[in-house]
Motif scaffolding. Sequence first.
Motif: not given
Length: 357
Positions: A283-300
Amino acid sequence: FIEEMARRARAERVRWFGTNIQFFTPLYLANYCENRCVYCGFNCESGIHRARLNEQQTIAELDAIAATGQEEILLLTGEDPVTSDIAYIARACELAAERFRSVGIEIYPANVSDYATLRAAGADYVTVFQETYDPARYGKMHLRGRKRIMPYRFEAQERALKGGMRGVAFAPLLGLSEFRHDALACALHAYYINRAYPHAEISFSCPRLRPAAGAVTPKGPHVTERQLLQVICAYRIFMPFAGVTVSSRERAGFRDHVATITATKVSAGVSTGIGEHTHQAEEGDDQFEIADNRSLAEMCAAMRKMGLDVGDGSYAYAAAEGERIGCGKAGLERHHGYGEVGFHAGFGGFARLCRKP
């Protein structure tokens, strides 16, 4: 005037898009980068763990995302055309096109022939962040690599359309410079491209600067949520038919509500690292921090709760074939009275706008 702008933006959104909302998931293929952008976690001097997916790893990542029900993918790389060359990205596009209805790319700016290769491989649209439209600030933020050449980056969307891409997306990284200046310049950039290529799908991304490992947060005006909403509403009012994307850089509550006002696309199931959808060993490191990590099902579920209809973007495929309005590219040009001209004619005034007094 924010309340008045929001009401006007919502009316235009409903007029052009109804209550539909679309989703996409980004897939980071590699985080190698030749540029030194002081604000970015991928910059060449950041010291992060680098990784690049091979074909089998790419397939595993794509399959994992497709298994969630996602139908649109955005493929991203760091800006290193040696490690992530066009042939490598084209193969990823081919694999993605076998699994998703729409494939976007967000890579380094390329030439017309390269974009034509990627289009033939299955890519539908191109996103390029201009970062800032202030030339002086741009030079201070980009200290090394080909990204220092601001005009070449500025013209990337036009080259993508000349290469046959269906659509292009525009964005400054709000917070690098005076955000209203950058937003206005971005809007005019998209406007002139639309004048020259009326058949193209135009969209705006609306990212704010986020913390990133191995990067320095530059000193500059902080862009508040209220100011971000002002920008997004202004985009909708200025170009009501354009798509507007709000990414997982923003918190869940903000994204849920802005989707009812002006946004037409949001990301879901997001990871900005390499290989993290399947937790592969390298695994490679992240580009930036995210604020919303919800899944597709949760977003729907969240979007339906807000009264929105979860769409699959089928209209875009009909429009791409000229079915939605009964004509293709040539017909559009006849209807509007102009073809692939006008962008450079208007560039002089745009360039003057980018020069601060």
